[in-house]
Write a protein that holds these residues in place. Structure first.
Motif, PDB file in Angstrom:
ATOM      1  N   GLU A   1       2.811   5.711  -3.823  1.00 62.13           N
ATOM      2  CA  GLU A   1       2.922   7.174  -3.768  1.00 62.13           C
ATOM      3  C   GLU A   1       3.386   7.761  -5.104  1.00 62.13           C
ATOM      4  OE1 GLU A   1       3.734   7.630   1.018  1.00 62.13           O
ATOM      5  OE2 GLU A   1       5.218   8.369  -0.396  1.00 62.13           O
ATOM      6  N   ILE A   2       4.302   7.032  -5.751  1.00 68.93           N
ATOM      7  CA  ILE A   2       4.765   7.521  -7.061  1.00 68.93           C
ATOM      8  C   ILE A   2       3.586   7.550  -8.047  1.00 68.93           C
ATOM      9  CG2 ILE A   2       6.203   7.003  -9.078  1.00 68.93           C
ATOM     10  CD1 ILE A   2       8.293   5.799  -7.152  1.00 68.93           C
ATOM     11  N   GLU A   3       2.824   6.429  -8.049  1.00 70.78           N
ATOM     12  CA  GLU A   3       1.697   6.347  -8.991  1.00 70.78           C
ATOM     13  C   GLU A   3       0.690   7.465  -8.737  1.00 70.78           C
ATOM     14  OE1 GLU A   3       1.259   4.334 -11.616  1.00 70.78           O
ATOM     15  OE2 GLU A   3       3.174   3.337 -11.260  1.00 70.78           O
ATOM     16  N   GLN A   4       0.415   7.710  -7.475  1.00 74.26           N
ATOM     17  CA  GLN A   4      -0.558   8.771  -7.134  1.00 74.26           C
ATOM     18  C   GLN A   4      -0.069  10.124  -7.641  1.00 74.26           C
ATOM     19  OE1 GLN A   4      -0.581   8.257  -2.885  1.00 74.26           O
ATOM     20  NE2 GLN A   4      -2.551   7.181  -2.893  1.00 74.26           N
ATOM     21  N   ALA A   5       1.199  10.366  -7.332  1.00 74.07           N
ATOM     22  CA  ALA A   5       1.728  11.672  -7.717  1.00 74.07           C
ATOM     23  C   ALA A   5       1.781  11.816  -9.238  1.00 74.07           C
ATOM     24  CB  ALA A   5       3.114  11.869  -7.109  1.00 74.07           C
ATOM     25  N   ARG A   6       2.149  10.735  -9.915  1.00 78.33           N
ATOM     26  CA  ARG A   6       2.228  10.808 -11.379  1.00 78.33           C
ATOM     27  C   ARG A   6       0.864  11.153 -11.977  1.00 78.33           C
ATOM     28  NH1 ARG A   6       4.216   6.079 -12.684  1.00 78.33           N
ATOM     29  NH2 ARG A   6       6.299   6.665 -13.332  1.00 78.33           N
ATOM     30  N   LEU A   7      -0.150  10.468 -11.455  1.00 77.96           N
ATOM     31  CA  LEU A   7      -1.493  10.740 -11.974  1.00 77.96           C
ATOM     32  C   LEU A   7      -1.843  12.217 -11.802  1.00 77.96           C
ATOM     33  CD1 LEU A   7      -3.478   7.612 -10.752  1.00 77.96           C
ATOM     34  CD2 LEU A   7      -2.823   8.185 -13.079  1.00 77.96           C
ATOM     35  N   LEU A   8      -1.437  12.753 -10.670  1.00 81.32           N
ATOM     36  CA  LEU A   8      -1.759  14.160 -10.411  1.00 81.32           C
ATOM     37  C   LEU A   8      -0.953  15.101 -11.323  1.00 81.32           C
ATOM     38  CD1 LEU A   8      -3.760  15.526  -8.597  1.00 81.32           C
ATOM     39  CD2 LEU A   8      -2.017  15.689  -6.805  1.00 81.32           C
ATOM     40  N   VAL A   9       0.290  14.736 -11.560  1.00 85.82           N
ATOM     41  CA  VAL A   9       1.122  15.544 -12.475  1.00 85.82           C
ATOM     42  C   VAL A   9       0.506  15.528 -13.867  1.00 85.82           C
ATOM     43  CG1 VAL A   9       3.321  15.645 -13.717  1.00 85.82           C
ATOM     44  CG2 VAL A   9       3.329  15.225 -11.281  1.00 85.82           C
ATOM     45  N   LEU A  10       0.188  14.322 -14.339  1.00 85.65           N
ATOM     46  CA  LEU A  10      -0.358  14.201 -15.693  1.00 85.65           C
ATOM     47  C   LEU A  10      -1.692  14.923 -15.803  1.00 85.65           C
ATOM     48  CD1 LEU A  10       0.571  10.484 -16.442  1.00 85.65           C
ATOM     49  CD2 LEU A  10       1.573  12.507 -17.506  1.00 85.65           C
ATOM     50  N   LYS A  11      -2.454  14.837 -14.744  1.00 90.18           N
ATOM     51  CA  LYS A  11      -3.762  15.505 -14.776  1.00 90.18           C
ATOM     52  C   LYS A  11      -3.556  17.020 -14.854  1.00 90.18           C
ATOM     53  CE  LYS A  11      -8.019  16.466 -12.415  1.00 90.18           C
ATOM     54  NZ  LYS A  11      -8.434  16.951 -11.119  1.00 90.18           N
TER      55      LYS A  11
END
Ligand SMILES: Cc1cc2nc3c(=O)[nH]c(=O)nc-3n(C[C@H](O)[C@H](O)[C@H](O)COP(=O)(O)OP(=O)(O)OC[C@H]3O[C@@H](n4cnc5c(N)ncnc54)[C@H](O)[C@@H]3O)c2cc1C
Length: 1002
Positions: free
Chosen positions: A909-919
């Motif tokens: 979940e952290i990885e998913q959210a991080r990708l979305l933040v960075l995007k």
């Protein structure tokens, strides 16, 4: 001034006065624009007192204001306020008592400075023995004038002291007539004052010369036909007076006196020695005088036949082995003289103590001119420039001496000069520490960690300053560099920085007059930056990037020395007032030093090349994957060659070099300063002081500034010239912001906390220059906090159209009424009742709030999300450590399947959210905030609930401890939970995403 003298003196003022008195300062019958007038028709010289015979109130005020943190210029403004009918003039005419004056004057000063001004303390200083001392140059001049049969007078706007006597710290015997305004009830520039004086002298106006420092007083005298001299600097004024009178006013050997009883040396033995040395048979006696300065190494003027010499010896008594090394002084001066550096010519070193009791050396007496005031009063701008250029060149000459050829290779240690110096001065400071000075503590930590990597080794003077140079009386030629007591081998840039100290001190500064309040362009004096540049040019070296470090070190060194003086003044005979003043100077110097540490920090990102995300389309591809690390890059172009330009960088390793360095520094700062401070910060949060700023946070803010970890949030797009911030892209900042998110206290420490970030960005974008000066700059400096007040208790505030507060125009003001709550900056409840806001305070203009709100809700909108990633990472890290060590039912918790599943879920979940933040950050960078609306809404919907879940799992794994204040998890959870509506309710973001989805993909 010789630093060692300062170290060894028991009273500061004695030390700094000594600084001005130089053994080789001679009198040459010539100076800039010197003309021999051959005398004139003058029979009387009339002196003003303050500013002519004594330091002026304005000058004393400048010093006092610095030490008491009163806005500079307050006292002078109050002195002239009200003109004839102001409190000062009324006091001068004795129309009001001292008590009434101080009351009225204090009120006036407080009105001017908007702060309480302790004018009693100023008045005590002005009338103190320390300050109210006649300038020696004036005493000499008066003696000479009277010796020629001319009359002298004082014509002063003066006042009564509380003891009923007038303030006249002068020897009345020096004057034929004294006219004081408080006795006469009239003040200058009233012509009656001058007429009274002339009448008592029995002189005509044309027979008199009047010296004053104030234009209106001089104008009034001139209109009566009196010849006038404007006094900016007593020395220059005396020279002008000499020209008018046509005879010398200064002693043959200035700054000397009969030899002190305790410092006598056997004249006969010396005479015999000199006869042998010089091979002469003089007819007259040996003349011996002692220079006023030289408490460290007593210094004498010696005249035998036509030989004028200076003798410098060790003091009598038991000495520390390395101190008073006259042998070193002799050695360096001899070597440098041979290498072409202008130094007094040394004649002989006598190590035989039987001659004058201790070893000594002799040098030629060198007449010339010493400039004590760095603003060089009385010179033309071009002459000032020439003096500074000459000083710069001579410093280069010292630093260019070939050590081998000059035989100076073993004159000091090679390398690590600054490291050794820093440790020496830390040790000295610790030995004389009397209380904790926050800036000193920070410097003690900061300096050793920021030592310049590259250091050259040359001869260093150790005390290189304008008043240690002897100039040709008529040109800008340096005849001799004096005071080699602290010379050694070391980093030459330390000399350059030390040479620039005066640039940062105010003109009335007690240790030495400075330039910080002078208009350097008007004066023709190079700025410190120009001076450094000039040095590099003369030396043929590249520009010095880290000169702020050297300035910080120089001020630190002075602060450490002053602390030593202060300590001694506490135990010595100095008055408590003097000791207190000295103590304040240490703090003042250490704050200046710290300012430079901060500038050094800021320079880090000012010099950082900006990453310009120019591309307008984007897609994702994987560049590199190293097991165990986050290493992905996406690019707007499918070629790796373009990866750094406009690329979506998923891992910190892929960041541009300088950003990566910042990232690393930030992590180290968190480890070193922030995490260890958390327990204390938490205690402050629950203490009675929780509504006042935590001193620890304030201290950490200073440290962060000095590391360049400050205002990193301000995006390049808003601040393209990097005028205010680090100029990072949103995506670069996202990586750094994630690190800050690992501690709830970190954002404020780096000046990156909400709502200040959004408000600062808003002011950068829409504020006028005046608004920026008043609000943006203090916010950027971390000296002010701000708030955003929208939510109201009585209405559903997630819908901004519900807001009931009112604003109306009235008499040039906007009047605000309303009730707000949950206002961050204390999450306070605030009542606005008839709050009058001046119209010029409105940003952009009435009716344009929505436009601004759109702007404000730019990058600041996703900072919370960036931080939530870091917060979740820390929760997971804590959880992993806990479950590995905690045993339940016979095995570590980590071996329980449910725990493993929780860890896996959290990681994913952290990885998913991080990708979305960075995007989202990346899209904001490449296509703009408006076009990124969908990505912003998506991450705001995802991040808070993701973090809540991850933290919740960590709490679960911790058991009861997870809810305690021993770990940050409970606080993390509350924070993440609040953000599910505080940054806009989840439902609203969901609705927005759905709306956009339906619109674009139907
Ligand atoms: C820690 C913290 C800091 C804060 N800082 C500030 C600040 O600095 N300045 C400031 O002005 N305010 C601040 N707030 C207040 C915050 O912005 C508001 O709580 C938020 O905007 C919600 O407003 P409200 O509390 O009036 O809830 P309401 O508007 O009454 O909404 C209550 C709930 O109704 C539901 N809801 C609302 N709209 C919809 C919808 N369209 N669809 C479905 N359900 C909906 C949501 O579940 C929502 O949580 C802060 C709050 C907290 C907890």
């Amino acid at each position: 001034m010789c630093l060692r003298q300062l170290l060894q003196s028991s009273q500061l003022q004695r030390a700094w006065r000594a600084a001005f008195l130089k053994h080789v300062q001679g009198r040459h019958p010539g100076a800039w624009r010197w003309t021999h007038s051959g005398g004139g028709p003058y029979r009387a010289v009339i002196f003003d007192m303050g500013g002519v015979l004594l330091p002026s109130p304005g000058r004393v005020a400048a010093e006092w204001e610095v030490q008491n943190h009163i806005p500079s210029g307050t006292i002078v403004k109050a002195l002239i306020s009200g003109g004839e009918n102001g409190p000062w003039m009324k006091f001068m005419r004795a129309e009001i008592t001292t008590e009434d004056f101080l009351q009225e004057f204090g009120r006036l000063c407080s009105e001017i400075s908007k702060t309480s001004v302790p004018v009693d303390s100023f008045f005590s200083l002005l009338t103190s023995e320390r300050v109210a001392k006649q300038f020696p140059v004036m005493t000499e001049a008066i003696t000479q004038i009277r010796a020629k049969g001319l009359q002298t007078a004082v014509l002063s706007n003066n006042f009564y002291l509380p003891n009923g006597k007038s303030f006249l710290p002068l020897d009345r015997k020096q004057f034929d007539v004294v006219v004081e305004s408080c006795l006469e009830g009239v003040c200058k520039p009233d012509p009656r004052m001058y007429k009274l004086c002339l009448e008592r002298l029995g002189r005509q106006p044309s027979e008199s010369i009047f010296l004053d420092d104030l234009g209106p007083n001089l104008k009034a005298a001139a209109s009566l036909g009196i010849h006038t001299i404007k006094v900016d600097d007593p020395e220059t004024a005396v020279k002008e007076l000499e020209t008018l009178l046509g005879f010398p006013l200064r002693m043959a050997v200035p700054n000397t006196r009969p030899v002190r009883k305790t410092m006598e040396i056997p004249k006969d033995a010396l005479e015999k020695y000199l006869k042998d040395l010089l091979g002469i048979q003089p007819t007259g006696p040996l003349e011996l005088l002692q220079f006023d300065h030289g408490q460290s190494n007593p210094t004498y003027y010696v005249k035998l036949a036509n030989h004028q010499l200076v003798l410098r010896k060790k003091p009598p008594g038991t000495l520390l082995p390395s101190a008073h090394a006259v042998e070193r002084e002799f050695r360096i001066m001899k070597a440098l003289g041979n290498a072409g550096v202008p130094v007094p010519k040394v004649l002989d070193l006598c190590e035989d103590s039987s001659v004058v009791g201790t070893p000594f050396y002799l040098m030629e007496y060198c007449p010339g001119r010493i400039y004590k005031d760095p603003s060089l009063p009385g010179l033309e701008p071009s002459q000032r420039r020439a003096i500074y250029t000459a000083m710069n060149r001579v410093l280069c000459k010292i630093h260019s001496v070939d050590l081998k050829a000059a035989g100076l290779e073993d004159y000091g240690k090679h390398g690590d000069y600054l490291a050794r110096q820093v440790q020496t001065w830390i040790k000295q400071y610790r030995a004389s520490e009397t209380s904790t000075i926050p800036a000193m503590e920070r410097l003690i930590e900061w300096l050793p960690l920021h030592l310049p990597r590259q250091q050259r080794t040359t001869v260093v003077h150790g005390d290189f300053r304008l008043d240690n140079l002897l100039f040709h009386p008529e040109t800008a030629e340096v005849l001799a560099v004096l005071d080699w007591e602290l010379s050694t081998l070391g980093d030459p840039l330390a000399d350059v920085a030390y040479n620039c100290l005066a640039h940062y001190l105010p003109s009335g500064f007690p240790i030495q007059p400075g330039l910080s309040d002078c208009d350097l362009t008007e004066l023709g004096i190079p700025t410190a930056e120009d001076y450094f540049r000039m040095y590099c040019l003369h030396m043929g070296i590249p520009p010095i990037e880290n000169w702020n470090f050297y300035m910080a070190f120089s001020f630190f060194r002075i602060a450490a020395i002053l602390q030593g003086v202060y300590k001694r003044s506490l135990t010595g005979q100095a008055s408590s007032a003097t000791a207190k003043q000295t103590g304040k100077l240490t703090e003042f110097m250490s704050n200046l030093a710290w300012d430079f540490a901060i500038k050094e920090g800021f320079q880090i990102f000012k010099e950082m090349p900006a990453t310009k995300p120019l591309m307008r389309s984007h897609h994702t591809w994987s560049l590199l994957r190293t097991p165990g690390t986050r290493s992905y890059v996406t690019s707007t172009d499918s070629s790796p060659a373009h990866a750094s330009k406009g690329a979506l960088i998923f891992s910190p390793e892929g960041l541009p070099h300088r950003v990566r360095e910042l990232y690393q520094k930030l992590k180290e700062f968190m480890e070193r300063h922030v995490y260890p401070a958390e327990p204390e910060l938490q205690r402050h949060q629950v203490s009675a002081e929780r509504w006042t700023p935590s001193p620890l946070v304030e201290d950490l803010k200073e440290k962060a500034k000095a590391e360049g970890l400050w205002n990193l949030f301000l995006p390049l797009e808003t601040d393209p010239e990097k005028k205010y911030g680090a100029g990072l892209t949103n995506m670069e900042y996202a990586h750094l912001c994630e690190v800050m998110g690992t501690s709830l206290y970190a954002p404020e420490i780096f000046n990156c906390s909400a709502p200040d970030t959004g408000n600062m960005e808003l002011l950068v974008r829409y504020g006028t220059e005046e608004q920026k000066a008043r609000w943006l700059i203090p916010l950027l400096e971390g000296k002010a906090r701000s708030c955003f007040a929208m939510t109201e208790p009585q209405v559903a505030s997630s819908d901004a159209t519900n807001i009931e507060s009112s604003i109306r125009e009235e008499d040039g003001f906007y009047v605000i009424n309303g009730h707000k709550w949950w206002i961050t900056g204390g999450h306070g409840e605030v009542l606005f009742e008839q709050v009058c806001v001046p119209k010029e305070n409105i940003i952009l203009g009435p009716g344009r709030g929505f436009e601004i709100a759109q702007g404000r809700l730019g990058p600041g909108r996703i900072h919370h999300c960036m931080r939530l990633i870091g917060c979740s990472e820390r929760a997971l890290a804590l959880m992993k450590a806990r479950v590995k060590s905690r045993v339940a039912f016979g095995k570590p918790l980590v071996e329980q399947g449910t725990v493993l599943a929780d860890i896996a879920l959290s990681r994913v979940e952290i990885e998913q959210a991080r990708l979305l933040v960075l995007k989202a950050a990346h899209v904001m960078d490449v296509v703009g905030n408006k076009a990124a609306a969908l990505d912003i809404a998506m991450i705001k919907m995802v991040a808070p609930s993701m973090a809540s879940r991850v933290i919740d799992r960590a709490i679960q794994a911790f058991g009861a401890a997870g809810l305690s204040s021993n770990y940050p998890l409970a606080q993390f959870f509350a924070g993440a939970r609040a953000l599910r509506f505080a940054d806009g309710p989840d439902e609203v973001h969901r609705a927005a995403v759905a709306k956009m989805e339906l619109k674009h993909h139907s």
